[in-house]
Motif scaffolding. Structure first.
Motif, PDB file in Angstrom:
ATOM      1  N   GLN A 196      -5.882  27.485  17.082  1.00 26.65           N
ATOM      2  CA  GLN A 196      -5.838  27.540  15.614  1.00 26.65           C
ATOM      3  C   GLN A 196      -6.841  28.559  15.078  1.00 26.65           C
ATOM      4  N   TYR A 255       0.775  18.850  17.896  1.00 26.26           N
ATOM      5  CA  TYR A 255       0.625  18.278  16.548  1.00 26.26           C
ATOM      6  C   TYR A 255       1.204  16.867  16.421  1.00 26.26           C
ATOM      7  N   GLN A 294       0.506  24.481  10.397  1.00 24.26           N
ATOM      8  CA  GLN A 294       0.771  23.299  11.218  1.00 24.26           C
ATOM      9  C   GLN A 294       1.490  22.192  10.460  1.00 24.26           C
ATOM     10  N   CYS A 323       4.390  22.899  20.182  1.00 27.73           N
ATOM     11  CA  CYS A 323       3.926  22.476  18.856  1.00 27.73           C
ATOM     12  C   CYS A 323       4.071  20.965  18.692  1.00 27.73           C
TER      13      CYS A 323
END
Length: 279
Positions: free
Chosen positions: A262, A223, A28, A219
């Motif tokens: 995750q 994030y 990540q 993503c």
């Protein structure tokens, strides 16, 4: 969570498990490295060192006292992962995935950094991604008092050319990086604008950037924009979901599917084989 800032060091006792190695090297983020006695990295314009004590205390140096709230949030120390994991463990298969790497947390990163690093990550491997990101920061990032360089700002790249990015050895991605920088610098795809949109509209806006498809957009949403319900899907995750969760993400994880993925991703990548039927 308990924390104390003293003599330039932040000491944190998080609620729930935390592992720096599991968190920082699960794909990540790309600006951390392990050292002989801990970890060194750059995040939000700070050069940091991180050490873990046997009693579960995390020690961070390189911060000003005014940085404390930002970095408690960056590492998700301000979230109760013990309670979150108890909820996810209502699914037997999710519980098995969590046991593979219980110390993973989803970091809350800088939006622009996530956008560019995940454009770089496409069809790429971790060492090469890390190298390109390091060259990008060395070439265009501001020097930091603690050593190293900050991640470039959109305005640092918006007026550059593909030829000026040749030293990155990023190939076809260079044009995509410039398009992203220009759209963010102009406010066309700014963080504030995205924050006002519902997730489907924010995803669609991100995908107006050249080279940003659904996976990269998700993503960024997870994030860089804290959309915990978003679950980025790559080849590994599609395989994992088909094999482990053929009925889809368990109900207990629907509003935090990004965190669940995750654990699932790590379990799949390490070839963990769960027992029993679907969760």
């Amino acid at each position: 969570m308990e924390w104390r800032y003293e003599n330039g060091e932040l000491a944190v006792r998080p609620d729930g498990p935390f592992s720096a190695a599991e968190t920082l090297f699960c794909g990540q983020c790309f600006r951390w490295r392990q050292t002989a006695d801990g970890f060194e990295g750059i995040a939000h314009g700070r050069a940091l060192t991180l050490r873990e004590r046997q009693d579960g205390t995390v020690l961070l140096t390189g911060l000003e006292e005014s940085d404390v709230p930002l970095f408690l949030h960056y590492f998700a120390f301000d979230e109760d992962y013990a309670a979150l994991q108890r909820r996810l463990q209502r699914s037997k298969r999710l519980a098995e995935c969590i046991r593979c790497a219980p110390g993973i947390r989803v970091l809350h990163q800088d939006f622009f950094e996530v956008l560019l690093t995940f454009i770089i990550s496409q069809n790429n491997n971790i060492p090469r991604i890390t190298g390109i990101v390091a060259r990008l920061c060395e070439g265009f990032g501001a020097p930091l008092a603690g050593g190293g360089r900050a991640f470039p700002l959109p305005c640092d790249l918006a007026d550059r050319t593909v030829e000026e990015l040749a030293f990155l050895r990023a190939g076809w991605r260079a044009d995509y990086l410039l398009d992203a920088a220009r759209k963010v610098a102009s406010g066309e795809v700014g963080r504030e604008k995205l924050a006002r949109l519902a997730t489907p509209e924010a995803r669609a806006l991100l995908m107006t950037i050249r080279g940003v498809g659904p996976k990269v957009a998700d993503c960024v949403l997870l994030y860089g924009l804290e959309r915990a319900e978003v679950c980025p899907m790559d080849v590994w995750m599609k395989r994992a979901m088909a094999r482990r969760f053929p009925r889809g993400m368990p109900l207990c994880a629907r509003d935090c599917a990004g965190v669940a993925q995750q654990y699932i991703f790590h379990a799949e990548r390490t070839s963990f084989r769960p027992q029993g039927g679907p969760g």
